[in-house]
Design a protein around this motif. Structure first.
Motif, PDB file in Angstrom:
ATOM      1  N   PHE A   1       0.830  -1.201   0.000  1.00 25.34           N
ATOM      2  CA  PHE A   1       0.000   0.000   0.000  1.00 25.34           C
ATOM      3  C   PHE A   1       0.867   1.253   0.000  1.00 25.34           C
TER       4      PHE A   1
ATOM      5  N   SER B   1      -3.019   5.123   0.399  1.00 25.72           N
ATOM      6  CA  SER B   1      -3.890   4.112  -0.201  1.00 25.72           C
ATOM      7  C   SER B   1      -5.175   3.874   0.595  1.00 25.72           C
TER       8      SER B   1
ATOM      9  N   PRO C   1      -9.101  -0.137  -6.802  1.00 27.41           N
ATOM     10  CA  PRO C   1      -7.964   0.762  -6.994  1.00 27.41           C
ATOM     11  C   PRO C   1      -7.257   0.517  -8.326  1.00 27.41           C
TER      12      PRO C   1
ATOM     13  N   ALA D   1      -6.714   5.967  -5.955  1.00 31.40           N
ATOM     14  CA  ALA D   1      -6.295   4.943  -4.987  1.00 31.40           C
ATOM     15  C   ALA D   1      -5.391   3.960  -5.718  1.00 31.40           C
TER      16      ALA D   1
ATOM     17  N   ILE E   1      -2.254   0.855  -5.510  1.00 30.69           N
ATOM     18  CA  ILE E   1      -1.500  -0.133  -4.720  1.00 30.69           C
ATOM     19  C   ILE E   1      -0.555  -0.881  -5.662  1.00 30.69           C
TER      20      ILE E   1
END
Length: 304
Positions: free
Chosen positions: A95, A99, A117, A223, A225
């Protein structure tokens, strides 16, 4: 409060890195549940030694591995009652610092029931793992088999959103199972993950259940990752294809109402694909008989 569920199978090093990245976000109101899914190594021991005094972490020693869906459901049901949001995370996710905040942002604003995400490789390029349109019978054949060449990959591009601006948010069909956020009450309403699958097609089934309940999924590129990708499935090699095929057949029969003729056609395509895989890597031949049996059983079952 955010509840984060991480399923570990053999990959305790990746899980520890994942939890470290969660802690570095600085998000305080959270609880992390790690479910060790009957790992046949020292995963639970290492995880226990690492988190035995950590009040933020709940560690579960699952003695039977019933797959991705069942393992995650165990973790979800152990979250505290005051958890409003749920994040499902593979063990091989890292993350970014913002995040968690970004993942729940659309949920807090009531823009979405579920948030997908942008999933990145470590070189900064994107994994195209979110599903932008429903995966139906046509998409399985033309988008996810050698026949996609005949289709010039048009169907694959539609499903993966390759025809979309990846920097703009959009409502899509299903999130990648590697990481997504959802209102926990909504997840309970749809009946959690379908535990009839062991590995694979959890996303397609999740998208189907959300849509039937008039819930939406938002692809939210703010968002972000990082995903190592397939860290656990690499541990079991060609056997993962056997499990995925069982899940695929369960999906087409129970969620797409596929006919016997379609199941026969799909079985033929998948067996040809596996034989091509064996020709490239002879190590995969040890799973060939199991793989063929999966489809043989499905065809027999479709006749009943």
């Amino acid at each position: 409060m955010i509840g984060i569920v991480i399923l570990n199978y053999l990959t305790y090093n990746e899980t520890i890195k994942c939890v470290d990245s969660i802690k570095k976000t600085g998000y305080r109101d959270k609880k992390i549940v790690i479910v060790d899914n009957a790992s046949q190594n020292d995963s639970f021991k290492f995880l226990y030694d690492t988190y035995k005094n950590d009040s933020e972490v709940i560690l579960v020693n699952n003695t039977t591995n019933n797959g991705y869906a069942a393992g995650n459901n165990i973790g979800i049901k152990l979250l505290p009652n005051n958890c409003e949001y749920l994040i499902i995370s593979n063990s091989d996710i890292i993350f970014k610092r913002d995040s968690l905040k970004k993942l729940i942002e659309p949920l807090e604003k009531k823009e979405a029931n579920c948030v997908a995400p942008k999933v990145l490789k470590f070189d900064g390029t994107e994994w195209f793992s979110n599903q932008f349109v429903p995966i139906g019978k046509k998409e399985l054949v033309l988008g996810y088999s050698f026949l996609k060449r005949l289709d010039l990959k048009k169907t694959y591009k539609l499903v993966s959103g390759l025809n979309k601006d990846r920097n703009k948010k959009a409502y899509i069909y299903a999130p990648s199972g590697c990481c997504f956020a959802i209102k926990i009450n909504d997840f309970k309403k749809i009946g959690f993950f379908d535990e009839k699958t062991f590995l694979g097609y959890e996303e397609a089934i999740l998208g189907n259940k959300l849509r039937k309940n008039n819930m939406n999924v938002l692809y939210y590129p703010d968002a972000q990752i990082y995903h190592v990708h397939m860290a656990s499935t690499k541990q079991i090699g060609g056997l993962s294809m056997v499990y995925c095929s069982k899940s695929e057949l369960y999906y087409v029969k129970n969620y797409l109402n596929a006919s016997k003729n379609y199941i026969c056609f799909l079985s033929l395509i998948r067996i040809i694909e596996y034989i091509r895989l064996v020709l490239k890597n002879r190590d995969n031949i040890k799973w060939l008989s199991q793989y063929i049996k999966v489809f043989k059983d499905a065809i027999i079952d479709s006749s009943n």
